[in-house]
Design a protein around this motif. Structure first.
Motif, mmCIF file in Angstrom:
data_model
loop_
_atom_site.group_PDB
_atom_site.id
_atom_site.type_symbol
_atom_site.label_atom_id
_atom_site.label_comp_id
_atom_site.label_asym_id
_atom_site.label_seq_id
_atom_site.Cartn_x
_atom_site.Cartn_y
_atom_site.Cartn_z
ATOM 1 N N ILE A 110 0.776 -1.219 0.000
ATOM 2 C CA ILE A 110 -0.143 0.069 0.095
ATOM 3 C C ILE A 110 0.910 1.040 -0.137
ATOM 4 O O ILE A 110 0.611 2.260 -0.655
ATOM 5 N N ASP A 111 1.881 1.254 0.844
ATOM 6 C CA ASP A 111 2.718 2.399 0.878
ATOM 7 C C ASP A 111 4.262 2.077 1.268
ATOM 8 O O ASP A 111 4.281 0.972 1.966
ATOM 9 N N ILE A 112 5.287 2.935 0.922
ATOM 10 C CA ILE A 112 6.622 2.633 1.147
ATOM 11 C C ILE A 112 7.032 3.787 1.861
ATOM 12 O O ILE A 112 7.071 5.019 1.312
ATOM 13 N N GLN A 113 7.682 3.848 2.806
ATOM 14 C CA GLN A 113 8.697 5.093 3.410
ATOM 15 C C GLN A 113 10.241 4.468 3.598
ATOM 16 O O GLN A 113 10.486 3.719 4.554
ATOM 17 N N VAL A 114 10.841 5.429 3.056
ATOM 18 C CA VAL A 114 12.542 5.063 3.096
ATOM 19 C C VAL A 114 12.725 6.079 3.980
ATOM 20 O O VAL A 114 12.806 7.530 3.757
ATOM 21 N N ARG A 115 13.234 5.703 5.334
ATOM 22 C CA ARG A 115 13.822 6.659 6.436
ATOM 23 C C ARG A 115 15.476 6.871 6.187
ATOM 24 O O ARG A 115 15.882 7.985 6.640
ATOM 25 N N GLU A 116 15.998 6.068 5.799
ATOM 26 C CA GLU A 116 17.394 5.968 5.464
ATOM 27 C C GLU A 116 17.815 5.175 4.407
ATOM 28 O O GLU A 116 17.614 3.819 4.446
ATOM 29 N N SER A 117 18.379 5.644 3.350
ATOM 30 C CA SER A 117 18.689 4.976 2.018
ATOM 31 C C SER A 117 20.027 4.246 2.249
ATOM 32 O O SER A 117 20.226 3.393 1.131
ATOM 33 N N ARG A 118 20.888 4.834 2.850
ATOM 34 C CA ARG A 118 22.395 4.490 2.809
ATOM 35 C C ARG A 118 22.716 3.049 3.558
ATOM 36 O O ARG A 118 23.232 3.212 4.707
ATOM 37 N N LEU A 119 22.348 2.136 2.971
ATOM 38 C CA LEU A 119 22.615 0.944 3.329
ATOM 39 C C LEU A 119 24.064 0.372 2.725
ATOM 40 O O LEU A 119 24.866 1.306 2.373
ATOM 41 N N ARG A 120 24.708 -0.853 2.806
ATOM 42 C CA ARG A 120 25.455 -1.455 2.124
ATOM 43 C C ARG A 120 25.700 -0.821 0.836
ATOM 44 O O ARG A 120 26.646 -0.375 -0.038
ATOM 45 N N TRP A 121 24.493 -0.919 0.120
ATOM 46 C CA TRP A 121 24.277 -0.428 -1.200
ATOM 47 C C TRP A 121 22.890 0.633 -1.196
ATOM 48 O O TRP A 121 22.131 0.111 -0.448
ATOM 49 N N PRO A 122 22.775 1.655 -1.618
ATOM 50 C CA PRO A 122 21.761 2.627 -1.296
ATOM 51 C C PRO A 122 20.173 1.687 -1.848
ATOM 52 O O PRO A 122 20.333 0.972 -2.907
ATOM 53 N N ILE A 123 19.296 1.886 -0.971
ATOM 54 C CA ILE A 123 17.828 1.410 -1.225
ATOM 55 C C ILE A 123 17.472 2.054 -2.608
ATOM 56 O O ILE A 123 17.623 3.230 -2.851
ATOM 57 N N PRO A 124 16.892 1.557 -3.679
ATOM 58 C CA PRO A 124 16.679 2.037 -4.828
ATOM 59 C C PRO A 124 15.730 3.322 -4.899
ATOM 60 O O PRO A 124 14.716 3.016 -4.096
ATOM 61 N N GLU A 125 16.012 4.289 -5.421
ATOM 62 C CA GLU A 125 15.180 5.385 -5.608
ATOM 63 C C GLU A 125 13.855 5.060 -6.001
ATOM 64 O O GLU A 125 12.785 5.718 -5.634
ATOM 65 N N ASP A 126 13.656 4.071 -7.004
ATOM 66 C CA ASP A 126 12.347 3.739 -7.500
ATOM 67 C C ASP A 126 11.474 2.752 -6.822
ATOM 68 O O ASP A 126 10.920 1.784 -7.324
ATOM 69 N N ILE A 127 12.170 2.254 -5.730
ATOM 70 C CA ILE A 127 11.379 1.240 -4.856
ATOM 71 C C ILE A 127 9.769 1.296 -4.726
ATOM 72 O O ILE A 127 9.109 0.302 -4.537
ATOM 73 N N HIS A 128 9.398 2.459 -4.969
ATOM 74 C CA HIS A 128 8.170 2.813 -4.955
ATOM 75 C C HIS A 128 7.271 2.187 -6.098
ATOM 76 O O HIS A 128 5.945 2.077 -6.120
#
Length: 283
Positions: A23-41
Motif C-alpha cells: 500500500i505504501d513505502i517509506q524510506v527513512r534512511e537509504s544509505r545501506l551497504r548499497w543504496p535502497i533503490p530510488e524507484d522502490i516505490h
C-alpha cells in the motif's frame, strides 16, 4: 552476523506477507551497504508472490519486480500492525494491506536492492550449492577440497564451495568430529569428508528447528529469539572446559574469525610434504 539458520528462520517468519498488496513505502534512511533503490516505490500496488532463500539472501518476488534482501551484520525485519513506535534504526517501512514490515539495521551493512540481471550475476551466480541440498555431498566436497591447502574451517566457510556454513556452525561441526579448524583441507581423509558433510547438514537442520542462534539481539520478524545457542559446545567458550575431556578450550584466528577448539579432542595433524626429487644425475 545472522547466518543461514537465522536467515531461513527470518524468511519463514515473513510468510504471512504472501499475497499481501503493498500500500505504501517509506524510506527513512537509504544509505545501506548499497543504496535502497530510488524507484522502490514501483512496488506499490503489487502483491508479494513468493519468498525464498539463497545462501544468506532472501529473495522477495512481487508481481512484476523482485528484490534481494540481506541482513548484513545487524539487520532484522519486524512485522507489526503499524502502531508501534518507530525505532532509531528503522530504515525502511513497507505497509501491506493488513501488516507493516520494518527493516532495522544499526550498522547499515545490509541491503535492499532489485534482483535483476546485474545483481544475479554479481551476487548469486557465483555461489556454491546449498548445504542442505543433494548437490552438497561427500563426492562434491572431496573434489573441492583435494587441492586446497587452506584450513579446513576456512574452506567450508567459503561461499564458492558451499554457502551458509557460518562461523558458529563450522566451529560446532569441526568440534563434534574432532577435526582441528586449522587442519589443511586437502589432508582430510575420505571418512572425515563424509562425516563432515553429514554433520554440517545435521547442525544446520537442528539450528533451523531451534530458530537459529540469538547471541546478541537476533530475533525473527515476529520478535521471537532463537535457542540453538543453548546447545553450543565450542563456539564462544574459549577458556572454558571441554565437555568431553575437561581440557581448556583454546582460540585462534582463521580468516579473521575466532576459531574455538579443544587441543586434546581436535589435535592438529601435521602434513608431511613429499620429498623433493633430486635434480641432476646421481653420482
Amino acid at each position: 552476523m545472522p547466518e543461514l539458520p537465522e536467515v531461513e528462520t527470518t524468511k519463514n517468519s515473513l510468510l504471512p506477507l504472501i499475497n499481501q498488496k503493498v500500500i505504501d513505502i517509506q524510506v527513512r534512511e537509504s544509505r545501506l551497504r548499497w543504496p535502497i533503490p530510488e524507484d522502490i516505490h514501483k512496488l506499490k500496488g503489487q502483491k508479494l508472490i513468493k519468498l525464498s532463500r539463497r545462501s544468506k539472501y532472501i529473495l522477495a518476488e512481487f508481481e512484476t519486480h523482485s528484490m534481494l534482501w540481506h541482513l548484513g551484520m545487524s539487520g532484522s525485519f519486524r512485522i507489526c500492525d503499524g502502531h508501534e513506535e518507530l525505532r532509531k534504526h528503522d530504515h525502511l517501512i513497507i505497509q501491506f494491506e493488513d501488516i507493516q514490515l520494518r527493516y532495522h539495521d544499526p550498522r547499515r551493512f545490509g541491503c535492499i536492492i532489485w534482483l535483476n540481471a546485474e545483481s544475479q550475476v554479481k551476487l548469486i551466480d557465483t555461489l556454491g550449492p546449498e548445504p542442505l541440498s543433494d548437490l552438497f555431498d561427500a563426492n562434491y566436497l572431496a573434489d573441492k577440497l583435494k587441492n586446497k591447502s587452506v584450513a579446513a574451517k576456512v574452506a567450508i566457510m567459503d561461499n564458492h564451495i558451499v554457502v551458509g556454513v557460518g562461523n558458529i556452525y563450522a566451529t560446532e561441526s569441526l568440534f563434534n568430529l574432532g577435526i582441528h579448524p586449522a587442519q589443511a583441507a586437502s589432508s582430510l581423509s575420505t571418512d572425515q569428508v563424509q562425516k563432515l558433510v553429514v554433520e554440517i547438514k545435521r547442525i544446520l537442520k537442528q539450528a533451523i528447528d531451534l530458530g537459529g542462534s540469538t547471541l546478541k539481539d537476533y530475533s525473527n520478524a515476529m520478535g521471537e529469539n532463537g535457542y540453538f545457542q543453548q546447545t553450543l559446545l565450542a563456539y564462544g567458550r574459549a577458556g572454558e572446559m571441554c565437555v568431553n575431556c575437561e581440557t581448556t578450550l583454546e582460540n585462534l584466528k582463521l580468516g579473521q574469525r575466532a576459531s574455538v577448539f579443544c587441543p586434546q579432542c581436535q589435535p592438529l595433524k601435521q602434513v608431511t610434504a613429499a620429498p623433493k626429487k633430486l635434480r641432476g644425475k646421481s653420482k
